[in-house]
Design an enzyme around this catalytic site. Sequence first.
Site, short mmCIF file in Angstrom:
data_model
loop_
_atom_site.label_atom_id
_atom_site.label_comp_id
_atom_site.label_asym_id
_atom_site.label_seq_id
_atom_site.Cartn_x
_atom_site.Cartn_y
_atom_site.Cartn_z
N THR A 1 0.81 -1.22 0.00
CA THR A 1 0.00 0.00 0.00
C THR A 1 0.84 1.27 0.00
OG1 THR A 1 -0.18 -0.32 2.36
CG2 THR A 1 -2.06 -0.92 1.04
N THR B 1 7.49 -5.16 -2.59
CA THR B 1 8.85 -5.06 -3.15
C THR B 1 9.54 -6.40 -3.37
OG1 THR B 1 9.70 -4.72 -0.92
CG2 THR B 1 9.27 -2.76 -2.25
N ASP B 2 9.15 -7.44 -2.64
CA ASP B 2 9.94 -8.68 -2.69
C ASP B 2 10.10 -9.23 -4.11
OD1 ASP B 2 10.32 -8.52 -0.03
OD2 ASP B 2 9.49 -10.50 0.47
N LYS C 1 16.34 -6.72 -6.18
CA LYS C 1 16.25 -6.27 -4.79
C LYS C 1 17.50 -6.77 -4.09
CE LYS C 1 13.18 -5.99 -0.79
NZ LYS C 1 12.01 -6.48 -0.08
#
Lengths: 483, 446
Positions: free
Chosen positions: B95, B171-172, B250
């Site tokens: 979010t 984000t993962d 990442k």
Amino acid sequence: MTPHQEHLNHHHLDYHHLGLMMGLEIHQQLEGKKLFCNCPTQIRRDKPHFEVRRRLRISAGEMGAVDVAAEHEQKKSKYFLYQGYQDTTCLLELDEQPPGKVNPDSLRVAIQVATLLNCKIVDVIQFMRKTVIDGSNTSGFQRTALIGTNGHITVNHKKIGIATVCLEEDACQAIERDKERDVYNLSRLGIPLIEIATTPEIHMPEECKEAALKIGMILRSVEGLKRGIGSIRQDVNISIAGGARTEVKGFQDVQSIPTVVKYEIDRQKKMLEQGEVIERTVRKAEEDGTTTFLRPMPGAARMYPETDVAFVYPILTDVTHIELLEEKAEKLQKLGLGKDLANAVTKMGKADKVVELVQRYKNVKASFIAETFVSTPTTIKRKEKIDVEPTDAQFEEIIAALDQGKIAKDSVYNLLCDLGRKGTMNFDKYMLLSDETINHELEAILKESQGLAFNAILGKAMGKLKGKADAQKVIELLKQLTS
Amino acid sequence: MGESNKINKICERIRIVTDHETLEGIKLPSKEKGVIFIKLDSGYNVGVKEETIKRIDITGQLHPDAGDEGETGSSQDVKHNPKLPTIAILHTGGTIASKVDYRTGGVIARFAPEELLAMFPELSKICSITSRLLSNMFSEDMRFAHYKIMAHAIASEIQQGVKGIILTHGTDTLHYTAAALSFMLENLSVPVLLVGAQRSSDRGSSDAGSNLIAAAHFIAKTDFRGVAICMHKNPSDKQCVILPATKTRKMHTSRRDAFQAINTKPYAFVDYEKGTIEKLAPFPLPSEKKLAVREHFEETVGIITCHPNMFPEAFAYYRKENYKGLVIEGTGLGQAPVGVPNKECAIHNQILEEIRKLVESGCVVVMVSQCIYGRVHMHVYSNAIDLLKVGVIPAEDMTTETAFIKLAWLLGNYPVEQARKLFEQNLRGEISERTPYEEHFAPDFS
């Protein structure tokens, strides 16, 4: 009654009339590691190793009404510079990683303190995020948990409630502020802090100080707390009838509380008399005893759960019985120490050691043992300009020698001087002579003192045997030889 | 990432009487067995063990704010300023905007355009926005099926004539999705920026807002077309970085600047406060062709990481389960333990044999390096040469994640032989032609 006393008495009546209500909030830093990481609790001001620039954004829709304090900060729309150190601050202080497990030592100390304050310890502790957007927390919130509730202290036979004991993270220290940005040092952020809040049951400025002193004494009775300037901070919440709660923070020391509080009450009283409305504000205690505006009072409930930290089931078995400093001082008085000496020993943190030595070495007077700890080293520093800081073991060596009649009382001073000068104590140098040797010496003195009066001979003998024989013994033996 | 503090629709005010005390506050959903949680009027939550409770009285009811959850699939327009370009914001999770209900401690995600504008008023000067909630999930739960939903949602927004699209994402696996969309959306004529946050949006320090605003600036002010990622350049709130969709990874579990370009440069830096853009690398070339959505993925594609002391069974699994594609994340230049220099390595013959059988079974096996940086060179050492001989395809300087997505996408949309050929070709910037010198190949932490 002096005019001063009359003045105070006059005020006494006033406070009652004014509907004065006060509550204390005390923040005490803990030693060891930080609350949620393994960084040391070292507060620094040396040249920082790095600087990170940040902004904080107000969380949306604060329950319909925007939080007053939050809005105040948002209006400023500042950016923040955070300065940190590679070796003592980590990604957590930078809000670049989630918190680790709560520091078990801090938790134990907090529970210990809450227990000493007669609190009910919370069954299951949950850490919360208290929204703070003045930049003093990189995350935008302070992690805080309620540890104990419904406690009390007794001040001058009056019970004052302890509403809450919380364990929380200390904030960053502001280094510099201007229109555009605030600069903060990260080193203080995350230091475990115990927050103790009393109920608003304090009705007199002096009582406020006494309650603060009492809580301070209780805190100092527990190990694992930081000592020194800034390690304990007092805030006072003040309100009078018709006014609004005002929080005063930043007291120079506990002693200044009554003066500041009196000024603040006067200020509020005058405002009310002039028909002004008192806003709920946070004010700063100035050195001259007055207070100045800091910021509007933050709204009440700005908390939501810290979901990155697990629930804590407190282990109450870790709480040990702790003797309060005041109890220790009382114990020393019972052993024969004067009140001031007993307090001085306690304040030094040597109460337990002195009690132990008094009980072990019955031939030495309790007050002499206490004075050896409290005043002999300072006297030596003053008179001889020698720094001496004996260890507890070295103190005990001296007291034991005295107890066994190996050295004279007078030699204690000299032994400590030697210790300061050379770092060692040579007991042989001050060893008391045997009766036989003393007699031998006295006979020699008598021989060269033919025709002199007893007192003159005694004077000579004392001079020669000082520190090597007990004065009373010299008199006795000399009497025997001359009779 | 996002957090889920689910709140009760209606909250009860309760009074708990225990052996020791009386507590009053709002009853919270129970999270531990045998414990009642209550939010005290001071704001603190505490747990009370049921066994100590004598009585619980309900003293009142509390209605949470209306309109707390956005509706799935709903699309809303806020006063459209025709002078400003329109950006469509598609939410998939992580979010960007949240609201904290301090009464209950619940965190409520916000998705509607007017809510986003209320939280990020800067946006209203950059663009007009539309928004759509596609899903609200952790990105580690993403599957190929979600890529399909996203690609079609993007295509339909492009048909509406938007200047660009912002896709919010946990984000993962954000970089997997970025690669997937790159391959799926052929001849993309608008910018599609994936935006995430490393700090959840319920906190004042969240990076969500600045990443979103930077992405909006970049879309509004450049002629970029294609898929890219917009995240923080470093831990400071000042500059964001526009990263290539197929060459980003990442690289940190928690930092704001976790996303780093691998074996290439970022496209640009964006100062989210000033709206200035510093271009670092050429943008993808425009295509005159019509947008095509190639939506299929081969489901049975896996990744295996090489390590000391491997056994052939690990490779045998993929043949037995009829996998159509396998990415071997080898060591160094693209090695796997298939050599037998001494008796302790005897089993390595069987590993090579398993890989050979896997290729023979029709599975496309490709090799990337767990070094992350650099290119695989499989003709240097004998082990890799043996792997080449049995049909393993080197993935050049592709990241593991991109190689995996590319292989699954190729196998989903092309016949196997064509997929094998296309895998070795650069389709979306995933393979660099050259390996230029950079002083620091990895982020410079010196």
